[in-house]
Design a protein around this motif. Structure first.
Motif, PDB file in Angstrom:
ATOM      1  N   ARG A  52       0.954   5.393 -14.931  1.00 25.52           N
ATOM      2  CA  ARG A  52       0.975   3.941 -15.066  1.00 25.52           C
ATOM      3  C   ARG A  52       2.022   3.337 -14.126  1.00 25.52           C
ATOM      4  O   ARG A  52       3.144   3.810 -14.034  1.00 25.52           O
ATOM      5  CB  ARG A  52       1.291   3.557 -16.513  1.00 25.52           C
ATOM      6  N   GLY A  53       1.613   2.323 -13.408  1.00 25.29           N
ATOM      7  CA  GLY A  53       2.515   1.671 -12.470  1.00 25.29           C
ATOM      8  C   GLY A  53       2.542   2.319 -11.100  1.00 25.29           C
ATOM      9  O   GLY A  53       3.222   1.829 -10.200  1.00 25.29           O
ATOM     10  N   ASP A  54       1.815   3.429 -10.939  1.00 27.05           N
ATOM     11  CA  ASP A  54       1.779   4.134  -9.652  1.00 27.05           C
ATOM     12  C   ASP A  54       0.699   3.499  -8.783  1.00 27.05           C
ATOM     13  O   ASP A  54      -0.394   4.032  -8.614  1.00 27.05           O
ATOM     14  CB  ASP A  54       1.490   5.618  -9.887  1.00 27.05           C
ATOM     15  N   VAL A  55       1.010   2.351  -8.217  1.00 25.13           N
ATOM     16  CA  VAL A  55       0.027   1.560  -7.474  1.00 25.13           C
ATOM     17  C   VAL A  55      -0.015   2.006  -6.013  1.00 25.13           C
ATOM     18  O   VAL A  55       1.017   2.192  -5.377  1.00 25.13           O
ATOM     19  CB  VAL A  55       0.367   0.056  -7.556  1.00 25.13           C
ATOM     20  N   ASP A  56      -1.226   2.191  -5.504  1.00 27.81           N
ATOM     21  CA  ASP A  56      -1.409   2.559  -4.096  1.00 27.81           C
ATOM     22  C   ASP A  56      -2.738   1.962  -3.637  1.00 27.81           C
ATOM     23  O   ASP A  56      -3.751   2.652  -3.542  1.00 27.81           O
ATOM     24  CB  ASP A  56      -1.397   4.071  -3.919  1.00 27.81           C
ATOM     25  N   VAL A  57      -2.724   0.668  -3.374  1.00 27.22           N
ATOM     26  CA  VAL A  57      -3.956  -0.042  -3.022  1.00 27.22           C
ATOM     27  C   VAL A  57      -4.579   0.538  -1.763  1.00 27.22           C
ATOM     28  O   VAL A  57      -5.793   0.790  -1.704  1.00 27.22           O
ATOM     29  CB  VAL A  57      -3.677  -1.550  -2.837  1.00 27.22           C
ATOM     30  N   ASN A  58      -3.772   0.758  -0.736  1.00 25.18           N
ATOM     31  CA  ASN A  58      -4.304   1.290   0.515  1.00 25.18           C
ATOM     32  C   ASN A  58      -4.829   2.717   0.349  1.00 25.18           C
ATOM     33  O   ASN A  58      -5.857   3.085   0.935  1.00 25.18           O
ATOM     34  CB  ASN A  58      -3.234   1.253   1.600  1.00 25.18           C
ATOM     35  N   GLY A  59      -4.118   3.503  -0.452  1.00 26.67           N
ATOM     36  CA  GLY A  59      -4.586   4.862  -0.721  1.00 26.67           C
ATOM     37  C   GLY A  59      -5.905   4.876  -1.471  1.00 26.67           C
ATOM     38  O   GLY A  59      -6.795   5.677  -1.180  1.00 26.67           O
ATOM     39  N   ASP A  60      -6.038   3.978  -2.458  1.00 26.75           N
ATOM     40  CA  ASP A  60      -7.287   3.878  -3.213  1.00 26.75           C
ATOM     41  C   ASP A  60      -8.447   3.470  -2.300  1.00 26.75           C
ATOM     42  O   ASP A  60      -9.573   3.949  -2.442  1.00 26.75           O
ATOM     43  CB  ASP A  60      -7.146   2.860  -4.349  1.00 26.75           C
ATOM     44  N   GLU A  61      -8.161   2.594  -1.345  1.00 29.83           N
ATOM     45  CA  GLU A  61      -9.199   2.152  -0.411  1.00 29.83           C
ATOM     46  C   GLU A  61      -9.652   3.307   0.486  1.00 29.83           C
ATOM     47  O   GLU A  61     -10.857   3.488   0.715  1.00 29.83           O
ATOM     48  CB  GLU A  61      -8.669   0.999   0.442  1.00 29.83           C
ATOM     49  N   LEU A  62      -8.700   4.088   0.989  1.00 26.56           N
ATOM     50  CA  LEU A  62      -9.059   5.228   1.828  1.00 26.56           C
ATOM     51  C   LEU A  62      -9.858   6.256   1.039  1.00 26.56           C
ATOM     52  O   LEU A  62     -10.833   6.840   1.551  1.00 26.56           O
ATOM     53  CB  LEU A  62      -7.801   5.885   2.400  1.00 26.56           C
ATOM     54  N   ARG A  63      -9.472   6.475  -0.201  1.00 26.56           N
ATOM     55  CA  ARG A  63     -10.196   7.443  -1.024  1.00 26.56           C
ATOM     56  C   ARG A  63     -11.623   6.982  -1.298  1.00 26.56           C
ATOM     57  O   ARG A  63     -12.576   7.773  -1.219  1.00 26.56           O
ATOM     58  CB  ARG A  63      -9.458   7.685  -2.347  1.00 26.56           C
ATOM     59  N   ALA A  64     -11.772   5.702  -1.618  1.00 23.03           N
ATOM     60  CA  ALA A  64     -13.113   5.165  -1.879  1.00 23.03           C
ATOM     61  C   ALA A  64     -14.003   5.298  -0.645  1.00 23.03           C
ATOM     62  O   ALA A  64     -15.198   5.593  -0.752  1.00 23.03           O
ATOM     63  CB  ALA A  64     -13.008   3.703  -2.306  1.00 23.03           C
ATOM     64  N   ARG A  65     -13.409   5.097   0.520  1.00 21.12           N
ATOM     65  CA  ARG A  65     -14.170   5.235   1.767  1.00 21.12           C
ATOM     66  C   ARG A  65     -14.625   6.679   1.959  1.00 21.12           C
ATOM     67  O   ARG A  65     -15.750   6.940   2.380  1.00 21.12           O
ATOM     68  CB  ARG A  65     -13.303   4.781   2.940  1.00 21.12           C
ATOM     69  N   GLU A  66     -13.743   7.633   1.613  1.00 20.10           N
ATOM     70  CA  GLU A  66     -14.105   9.047   1.752  1.00 20.10           C
ATOM     71  C   GLU A  66     -15.181   9.442   0.741  1.00 20.10           C
ATOM     72  O   GLU A  66     -16.103  10.210   1.055  1.00 20.10           O
ATOM     73  CB  GLU A  66     -12.859   9.919   1.568  1.00 20.10           C
ATOM     74  N   VAL A  67     -15.088   8.908  -0.470  1.00 23.84           N
ATOM     75  CA  VAL A  67     -16.104   9.185  -1.496  1.00 23.84           C
ATOM     76  C   VAL A  67     -17.470   8.718  -1.027  1.00 23.84           C
ATOM     77  O   VAL A  67     -18.491   9.388  -1.241  1.00 23.84           O
ATOM     78  CB  VAL A  67     -15.732   8.508  -2.830  1.00 23.84           C
ATOM     79  N   SER A  68     -17.502   7.558  -0.358  1.00 19.74           N
ATOM     80  CA  SER A  68     -18.779   6.977   0.079  1.00 19.74           C
ATOM     81  C   SER A  68     -19.481   7.841   1.116  1.00 19.74           C
ATOM     82  O   SER A  68     -20.689   7.699   1.339  1.00 19.74           O
ATOM     83  CB  SER A  68     -18.556   5.568   0.641  1.00 19.74           C
TER      84      SER A  68
END
Length: 210
Positions: A52-68
Protein backbone atom coordinates in the motif's frame (compact mmCIF):
# COMPACT_ATOMS: atom_id res chain seq x y z
CA UNK A 1 23.96 -50.26 -18.50
CA UNK A 2 24.90 -48.57 -15.22
CA UNK A 3 25.44 -45.26 -17.04
CA UNK A 4 22.05 -45.54 -18.77
CA UNK A 5 20.34 -46.32 -15.48
CA UNK A 6 22.02 -43.38 -13.80
CA UNK A 7 21.00 -41.09 -16.65
CA UNK A 8 17.41 -42.23 -16.42
CA UNK A 9 17.46 -41.57 -12.69
CA UNK A 10 18.77 -38.03 -13.26
CA UNK A 11 16.24 -37.47 -16.02
CA UNK A 12 13.37 -38.62 -13.81
CA UNK A 13 14.52 -36.42 -10.91
CA UNK A 14 14.91 -33.46 -13.25
CA UNK A 15 11.41 -33.95 -14.67
CA UNK A 16 9.88 -34.21 -11.21
CA UNK A 17 11.60 -30.98 -10.15
CA UNK A 18 10.33 -29.06 -13.14
CA UNK A 19 6.84 -30.51 -12.87
CA UNK A 20 6.41 -28.82 -9.49
CA UNK A 21 6.76 -25.47 -11.22
CA UNK A 22 4.61 -26.51 -14.20
CA UNK A 23 1.51 -27.77 -12.37
CA UNK A 24 -0.33 -24.45 -12.59
CA UNK A 25 1.08 -23.71 -16.04
CA UNK A 26 -0.38 -26.98 -17.39
CA UNK A 27 -3.80 -25.96 -16.13
CA UNK A 28 -3.43 -22.58 -17.83
CA UNK A 29 -2.49 -24.25 -21.11
CA UNK A 30 -5.71 -26.26 -21.01
CA UNK A 31 -7.61 -23.09 -20.17
CA UNK A 32 -6.01 -21.33 -23.13
CA UNK A 33 -7.03 -24.14 -25.46
CA UNK A 34 -10.63 -24.05 -24.25
CA UNK A 35 -11.07 -20.30 -23.87
CA UNK A 36 -8.21 -18.07 -25.11
CA UNK A 37 -9.85 -14.84 -23.94
CA UNK A 38 -10.32 -16.14 -20.40
CA UNK A 39 -6.73 -17.42 -20.30
CA UNK A 40 -5.37 -14.04 -21.35
CA UNK A 41 -7.46 -12.37 -18.65
CA UNK A 42 -5.88 -14.70 -16.09
CA UNK A 43 -2.42 -13.75 -17.32
CA UNK A 44 -3.24 -10.06 -17.01
CA UNK A 45 -4.58 -10.53 -13.48
CA UNK A 46 -1.38 -12.25 -12.30
CA UNK A 47 0.28 -9.09 -11.05
CA UNK A 48 3.08 -8.57 -8.52
CA UNK A 49 2.10 -8.00 -4.92
CA UNK A 50 2.43 -4.26 -4.26
CA UNK A 51 2.53 -2.69 -0.83
CA UNK A 52 0.00 0.00 0.00
CA UNK A 53 1.31 3.40 -0.98
CA UNK A 54 3.92 1.90 -3.33
CA UNK A 55 2.88 4.03 -6.30
CA UNK A 56 4.65 3.64 -9.64
CA UNK A 57 2.46 5.10 -12.38
CA UNK A 58 5.14 4.95 -15.06
CA UNK A 59 6.09 1.41 -14.09
CA UNK A 60 2.45 0.30 -14.24
CA UNK A 61 2.16 1.84 -17.70
CA UNK A 62 5.24 0.01 -18.98
CA UNK A 63 3.98 -3.26 -17.54
CA UNK A 64 0.54 -2.84 -19.12
CA UNK A 65 2.21 -2.19 -22.47
CA UNK A 66 4.25 -5.40 -22.12
CA UNK A 67 1.14 -7.40 -21.15
CA UNK A 68 -0.61 -6.17 -24.30
CA UNK A 69 2.10 -7.81 -26.42
CA UNK A 70 0.82 -11.21 -25.34
CA UNK A 71 2.69 -14.47 -24.95
CA UNK A 72 4.24 -16.89 -27.43
CA UNK A 73 2.92 -20.44 -27.64
CA UNK A 74 5.90 -21.73 -25.64
CA UNK A 75 5.69 -19.00 -22.97
CA UNK A 76 3.78 -18.75 -19.71
CA UNK A 77 3.78 -15.97 -17.17
CA UNK A 78 5.90 -16.56 -14.11
CA UNK A 79 3.64 -16.67 -11.08
CA UNK A 80 3.94 -13.93 -8.48
CA UNK A 81 4.60 -16.69 -5.92
CA UNK A 82 8.06 -17.12 -7.49
CA UNK A 83 9.08 -13.75 -6.06
CA UNK A 84 11.40 -13.93 -3.06
CA UNK A 85 10.86 -11.46 -0.23
CA UNK A 86 13.52 -8.75 -0.05
CA UNK A 87 14.26 -6.01 2.45
CA UNK A 88 11.72 -3.18 2.38
CA UNK A 89 14.01 -0.14 2.55
CA UNK A 90 12.38 3.08 3.71
CA UNK A 91 11.82 5.47 0.80
CA UNK A 92 12.43 2.88 -1.92
CA UNK A 93 9.79 1.10 -3.96
CA UNK A 94 9.62 -2.30 -5.59
CA UNK A 95 9.91 -2.19 -9.38
CA UNK A 96 7.11 -3.59 -11.50
CA UNK A 97 7.88 -6.64 -13.61
CA UNK A 98 6.49 -9.11 -16.12
CA UNK A 99 8.40 -12.37 -16.37
CA UNK A 100 7.94 -15.27 -18.73
CA UNK A 101 8.83 -18.96 -18.46
CA UNK A 102 9.79 -20.78 -21.64
CA UNK A 103 8.49 -24.35 -21.67
CA UNK A 104 8.71 -27.24 -24.09
CA UNK A 105 9.49 -30.88 -24.67
CA UNK A 106 12.99 -32.31 -24.53
CA UNK A 107 13.32 -34.66 -27.50
CA UNK A 108 16.65 -36.14 -26.46
CA UNK A 109 17.54 -39.72 -27.33
CA UNK A 110 16.06 -41.08 -24.12
CA UNK A 111 12.71 -39.35 -24.65
CA UNK A 112 12.67 -40.31 -28.33
CA UNK A 113 13.01 -43.93 -27.26
CA UNK A 114 10.30 -43.79 -24.60
CA UNK A 115 7.73 -41.23 -25.81
CA UNK A 116 5.86 -40.25 -28.98
CA UNK A 117 4.31 -36.98 -30.24
CA UNK A 118 0.92 -38.46 -29.29
CA UNK A 119 2.19 -39.31 -25.79
CA UNK A 120 4.91 -36.71 -25.20
CA UNK A 121 7.27 -36.53 -22.23
CA UNK A 122 6.61 -34.12 -19.37
CA UNK A 123 7.15 -30.49 -20.30
CA UNK A 124 10.25 -28.86 -18.86
CA UNK A 125 11.29 -25.32 -18.07
CA UNK A 126 13.71 -24.42 -20.87
CA UNK A 127 14.46 -20.81 -20.00
CA UNK A 128 13.21 -17.46 -18.73
CA UNK A 129 12.63 -13.92 -19.92
CA UNK A 130 12.59 -11.18 -17.29
CA UNK A 131 11.28 -7.66 -17.87
CA UNK A 132 11.91 -5.38 -14.89
CA UNK A 133 10.65 -1.81 -15.19
CA UNK A 134 12.77 1.10 -13.91
CA UNK A 135 11.31 4.21 -15.63
CA UNK A 136 12.20 6.66 -12.84
CA UNK A 137 15.84 5.88 -12.05
CA UNK A 138 17.54 8.90 -10.50
CA UNK A 139 20.71 8.08 -12.46
CA UNK A 140 19.72 6.22 -15.66
CA UNK A 141 23.35 6.21 -16.81
CA UNK A 142 23.98 3.41 -14.28
CA UNK A 143 22.01 0.41 -15.56
CA UNK A 144 20.49 -2.13 -13.18
CA UNK A 145 22.40 -5.35 -12.60
CA UNK A 146 21.52 -8.94 -11.76
CA UNK A 147 23.28 -11.66 -9.82
CA UNK A 148 22.68 -15.30 -8.96
CA UNK A 149 22.62 -16.41 -5.34
CA UNK A 150 22.31 -19.76 -3.62
CA UNK A 151 18.81 -20.78 -2.58
CA UNK A 152 18.78 -21.60 1.15
CA UNK A 153 17.96 -25.24 1.73
CA UNK A 154 17.89 -26.32 -1.93
CA UNK A 155 20.45 -26.92 -4.66
CA UNK A 156 17.65 -27.46 -7.18
CA UNK A 157 16.78 -23.78 -7.27
CA UNK A 158 18.68 -20.49 -7.32
CA UNK A 159 17.80 -16.90 -6.45
CA UNK A 160 18.06 -14.35 -9.26
CA UNK A 161 18.34 -10.85 -7.76
CA UNK A 162 17.97 -7.55 -9.63
CA UNK A 163 19.54 -4.40 -8.19
CA UNK A 164 19.17 -0.77 -9.30
CA UNK A 165 19.61 2.68 -7.83
CA UNK A 166 17.03 4.94 -6.17
CA UNK A 167 14.07 5.03 -6.06
CA UNK A 168 13.99 1.23 -6.45
CA UNK A 169 14.80 -1.57 -4.04
CA UNK A 170 15.94 -5.06 -4.92
CA UNK A 171 13.58 -7.62 -6.41
CA UNK A 172 14.41 -11.34 -6.53
CA UNK A 173 12.93 -14.57 -7.90
CA UNK A 174 13.37 -18.29 -7.36
CA UNK A 175 14.32 -20.05 -10.61
CA UNK A 176 15.39 -23.53 -11.65
CA UNK A 177 19.11 -23.96 -10.99
CA UNK A 178 20.60 -24.97 -14.34
CA UNK A 179 23.45 -23.76 -16.49
CA UNK A 180 22.57 -20.93 -18.89
CA UNK A 181 23.42 -20.59 -22.54
CA UNK A 182 25.57 -17.42 -22.62
CA UNK A 183 25.72 -16.76 -26.37
CA UNK A 184 23.27 -14.40 -28.10
CA UNK A 185 22.82 -16.88 -30.96
CA UNK A 186 21.47 -19.33 -28.38
CA UNK A 187 18.94 -16.90 -26.97
CA UNK A 188 20.88 -14.93 -24.33
CA UNK A 189 20.00 -11.25 -24.14
CA UNK A 190 20.62 -8.62 -21.48
CA UNK A 191 19.83 -5.00 -22.30
CA UNK A 192 18.61 -1.90 -20.50
CA UNK A 193 16.77 0.62 -22.63
CA UNK A 194 13.84 3.02 -22.23
CA UNK A 195 13.56 2.17 -18.55
CA UNK A 196 13.24 -1.60 -19.08
CA UNK A 197 15.81 -4.20 -18.07
CA UNK A 198 15.37 -7.31 -20.23
CA UNK A 199 17.19 -10.52 -19.32
CA UNK A 200 16.44 -13.58 -21.44
CA UNK A 201 18.24 -16.92 -21.44
CA UNK A 202 17.78 -20.57 -22.31
CA UNK A 203 19.13 -23.49 -20.35
CA UNK A 204 21.76 -25.76 -21.78
CA UNK A 205 20.11 -28.95 -22.95
CA UNK A 206 20.50 -32.27 -21.20
CA UNK A 207 22.29 -34.83 -23.35
CA UNK A 208 21.42 -38.50 -23.15
CA UNK A 209 24.18 -40.97 -23.96
CA UNK A 210 23.97 -44.72 -23.99
Amino acid sequence: ADRAAATRTLDDAHSELLQRQLVILKWRTEKLRQDPEAANRLRTQETPVVARGDVDVNGDELRAREVSRGFADDEEQMLASSEVETANVQGLRKPRYLNRIKTGYEWNKYNQAHYTPEEPPPKTVQGYKFNIFYPDLVDPSKPPIYKLEACPGSDDFAILRFKAGPPYRDVAFKIVNQQWESQPKRGFRCVFERGILTLAFNFKRWRYRR
